[in-house]
Design a protein around this motif. Structure first.
Motif, PDB file in Angstrom:
ATOM      1  N   TYR A 123       0.832  -1.206   0.000  1.00 37.08           N
ATOM      2  CA  TYR A 123       0.000   0.000   0.000  1.00 37.08           C
ATOM      3  C   TYR A 123       0.869   1.259   0.000  1.00 37.08           C
ATOM      4  O   TYR A 123       0.614   2.218  -0.711  1.00 37.08           O
ATOM      5  N   SER A 124       1.918   1.192   0.799  1.00 40.98           N
ATOM      6  CA  SER A 124       2.769   2.373   0.917  1.00 40.98           C
ATOM      7  C   SER A 124       3.576   2.609  -0.357  1.00 40.98           C
ATOM      8  O   SER A 124       4.102   3.687  -0.583  1.00 40.98           O
ATOM      9  N   LEU A 125       3.667   1.587  -1.193  1.00 37.86           N
ATOM     10  CA  LEU A 125       4.325   1.783  -2.496  1.00 37.86           C
ATOM     11  C   LEU A 125       3.336   2.367  -3.508  1.00 37.86           C
ATOM     12  O   LEU A 125       3.675   2.559  -4.675  1.00 37.86           O
ATOM     13  N   GLY A 126       2.125   2.575  -3.049  1.00 33.86           N
ATOM     14  CA  GLY A 126       1.152   3.220  -3.926  1.00 33.86           C
ATOM     15  C   GLY A 126       0.160   2.269  -4.570  1.00 33.86           C
ATOM     16  O   GLY A 126      -0.718   2.686  -5.319  1.00 33.86           O
ATOM     17  N   HIS A 127       0.287   0.981  -4.283  1.00 32.60           N
ATOM     18  CA  HIS A 127      -0.617   0.027  -4.929  1.00 32.60           C
ATOM     19  C   HIS A 127      -2.030   0.155  -4.384  1.00 32.60           C
ATOM     20  O   HIS A 127      -2.227   0.386  -3.184  1.00 32.60           O
ATOM     21  N   ARG A 128      -3.008  -0.016  -5.279  1.00 36.12           N
ATOM     22  CA  ARG A 128      -4.404   0.070  -4.860  1.00 36.12           C
ATOM     23  C   ARG A 128      -5.246  -1.072  -5.427  1.00 36.12           C
ATOM     24  O   ARG A 128      -6.368  -1.273  -5.011  1.00 36.12           O
ATOM     25  N   ARG A 129      -4.687  -1.803  -6.383  1.00 32.94           N
ATOM     26  CA  ARG A 129      -5.443  -2.948  -6.923  1.00 32.94           C
ATOM     27  C   ARG A 129      -4.741  -4.234  -6.496  1.00 32.94           C
ATOM     28  O   ARG A 129      -3.717  -4.610  -7.056  1.00 32.94           O
ATOM     29  N   PHE A 130      -5.326  -4.894  -5.502  1.00 33.37           N
ATOM     30  CA  PHE A 130      -4.706  -6.063  -4.867  1.00 33.37           C
ATOM     31  C   PHE A 130      -5.414  -7.340  -5.277  1.00 33.37           C
ATOM     32  O   PHE A 130      -6.623  -7.357  -5.483  1.00 33.37           O
ATOM     33  N   GLN A 131      -4.639  -8.411  -5.331  1.00 39.44           N
ATOM     34  CA  GLN A 131      -5.257  -9.730  -5.455  1.00 39.44           C
ATOM     35  C   GLN A 131      -4.474 -10.707  -4.572  1.00 39.44           C
ATOM     36  O   GLN A 131      -3.318 -10.470  -4.225  1.00 39.44           O
ATOM     37  N   HIS A 132      -5.157 -11.790  -4.184  1.00 37.91           N
ATOM     38  CA  HIS A 132      -4.570 -12.712  -3.207  1.00 37.91           C
ATOM     39  C   HIS A 132      -4.679 -14.147  -3.695  1.00 37.91           C
ATOM     40  O   HIS A 132      -5.736 -14.568  -4.162  1.00 37.91           O
ATOM     41  N   ILE A 133      -3.573 -14.870  -3.595  1.00 37.69           N
ATOM     42  CA  ILE A 133      -3.611 -16.322  -3.841  1.00 37.69           C
ATOM     43  C   ILE A 133      -3.590 -17.006  -2.481  1.00 37.69           C
ATOM     44  O   ILE A 133      -2.652 -16.804  -1.700  1.00 37.69           O
ATOM     45  N   THR A 134      -4.584 -17.823  -2.209  1.00 43.17           N
ATOM     46  CA  THR A 134      -4.732 -18.407  -0.871  1.00 43.17           C
ATOM     47  C   THR A 134      -3.967 -19.721  -0.741  1.00 43.17           C
ATOM     48  O   THR A 134      -3.570 -20.334  -1.726  1.00 43.17           O
ATOM     49  N   GLY A 135      -3.833 -20.160   0.498  1.00 47.07           N
ATOM     50  CA  GLY A 135      -3.368 -21.523   0.760  1.00 47.07           C
ATOM     51  C   GLY A 135      -4.555 -22.465   0.714  1.00 47.07           C
ATOM     52  O   GLY A 135      -5.632 -22.095   0.236  1.00 47.07           O
TER      53      GLY A 135
END
Lengths: 323, 323
Positions: free
Chosen positions: A167-179
């Motif tokens: 977030y602090s790098l400026g990212h706003r579009r996140f996605q997550h790969i789960t376990g």
DNA sequence: ACCCGTCATGTTGACGGTAACATGGCGGAG
DNA sequence: CTCCGCCATGTTACCGTCAACATGACGGGT
């Protein structure tokens, strides 16, 4: 033992006393006994000892059935720490269904293990185990102590380290790969991810279901949505797989997508690009786990539990969002 | 057991017979006993059983002290195979010095393990172990059976697969990053490498000493000689570290240097570039190891040993030598 | 009707230690 | 000199199970 006693000219009980470091043995007698032991190559039978004392100096460990980095590292850490205390782990694997867990328990408790370590990948198992026995039970890798005896790396904190960094790098579009769905750690990372999105008012893109494997990471990487700039992977192998997939799709890491893993496996530093990841100190987990068990075995009240703090390792797979 | 007997209105010996699946128990009696067992939550005490029978249904496993991929995978494979036979592994780690090994042996044999698996990373240990005990001893990961009971992946064949592959791509300037000096597998890979050079009349460049770790691979990668086009690494993590180092030096893989690893860890496919490596089938090693031990425990003459055959997995880290 | 073998089960004694209690020798206090 | 107490060691019972042998009921052959 009888033979040793005969050879040393004492009773078997004296031999037993020497073996158990009892006070009040004449040094000369002890010497004679020790000599006899050496000469006969005598080794005391733990089965008999366990039968008489009810203790075995063995810690039962219930592991997940698949050799992932976390459980394996923890096992080694436990083994090393336990060895110093004169204990050894008796390993069995089990999935978290009741039958498999029941068999594992039967086996270990039948061997009168002095304590039990459960790599409780599923929230329900610990209670079930504790209900079955009165030996000390410790759960490991749960992600959150939750009142019972447990040692774990703080999953919520770790996940937030990763996400705050992005977030602090400026990212706003996140996605997550789960376990693997349902396993405690996977669930905690996922829940924290979702909570983070909500806190920052970020868009919910589809969750990509993984299973810890690099293969799954690769497949998920192929499915990462257009426009995503920050990919949070629930472990390092999946991150490596995902990066491979992204690059096949012509997306550069970190120029187009920043990727963060979890675990800090030894290879992470030499992935291409070097993988930014959350370091989990499994050695510390093992140490604390054994310390707690030793306390519990000897009847002392175990010291307060505090989760093991993870930390972020910044490498080259994350960078500022493109202007 | 006494309580169970009382509850079922039989003698404890009848309970024992039911538990051990003895023939000649009236079905109705058996049912009554089983019911009593269930109602009382009875679990039979293996310490007593071990004491009376001299068998424990536990296999002692002596592991190396560091959790590398090969030993760990083999441990899991052994655990799974042994579980089917009703056995569980009792783990202890030891380095290959006599004192550490002696302590491990004392511990395991004192627990009357029914068999011993030694991950014999050093050629001397097996003989020493066998001299100490008369339980079946099996050595694993030695690289070569050498007459005694052993199960291993054929290291010489594996190394030749890697080197032949590189040679057939036109490479003539080879260098090798070794595993930990003195360990059997590392030694076999190194010896075979040197033999290969001699057979083809190739120049001997300095051997790069590694220790299995990605870190060591990275350092060795920095030290790879100018003009080398083929780098054979004794395992995958070192190969990844080395590739990282080579690319930092401006050398491209495989355009400038082809790199081959050993093991085929799950991440190897997703390394950048995908790592060409020698696959070792540890599951098969575990299966054969347990099969042999079960034979030995029950007094059957174990079947003939044949080394497990490795195979080459070609990925993108190797290519034809530049014109 | 008697004897004997067989089948189902009971009884007893290890297995190899430990724990609790018993013993004998020795020294010091009265 | 005697008595007491302690110290070092011996004796006995028991931990929970299995193996070997003992028992008793039942049934078939003669």
């Amino acid at each position: 033992m009888h033979d040793v006693a005969a050879r040393a000219g004492v009773s078997h009980q004296t031999v037993s006393r020497v073996l158990n470091d009892f006070a009040g043995i004449r040094p000369e007698t002890r010497e004679r006994v020790l000599a006899a032991i050496r000469e006969l190559g005598y080794r005391r039978n733990m089965a008999a000892r366990a039968l008489a004392t009810g203790r075995s100096e063995v810690i039962g460990v219930i592991m997940p059935e698949v050799p992932h980095f976390g459980p394996t590292s923890t096992l080694y850490a436990i083994e090393h720490a336990a060895k110093k205390a004169g204990f050894k782990p008796l390993i069995t694997t089990a999935s978290w269904d009741p039958e498999s867990m029941g068999q594992a328990l039967d086996f270990l408790l039948g061997r009168s293990v002095d304590a039990l370590v459960v790599m409780a990948q599923h929230p329900d198992v610990l209670a079930a185990v504790e209900a079955t026995t009165d030996v000390p039970v410790l759960s490991v890798l749960t992600g959150s102590p939750r009142g019972t005896r447990a040692v774990a790396v703080d999953q919520i904190a770790g996940t937030r380290l990763a996400l705050d960094h992005l977030y602090s790098l400026g990212h706003r579009r996140f996605q997550h790969i789960t376990g693997i769905a349902g396993l405690t750690e996977a669930q905690l990372r996922r829940d924290t991810f979702l909570a983070f999105l909500d806190e920052h008012g970020l868009e919910h893109l589809p969750i990509l279901e993984g299973d810890w494997s690099a293969d799954a990471g690769y497949r998920a990487g192929l499915a990462v949505d257009e426009g995503v700039t920050a990919l949070f992977c629930a472990n390092d192998p999946m991150a490596m797989g995902a990066i491979h997939a992204l690059e096949e799709r012509g997306l550069r890491v970190p120029a187009d997508v920043s990727v963060v893993g979890f675990d800090d496996v030894p290879e992470a530093a030499y992935a291409h690009p070097g993988l930014t990841t959350v370091h989990q100190d499994f050695t510390e987990v093992g140490l604390r786990a054994v310390a707690m068990l030793m306390d519990a075995i000897s009847g002392r009240e175990p010291a307060e539990v505090s989760p093991v703090e993870p930390w972020l390792v910044e490498r080259q797979s994350t960078g500022p969002v493109r202007a």
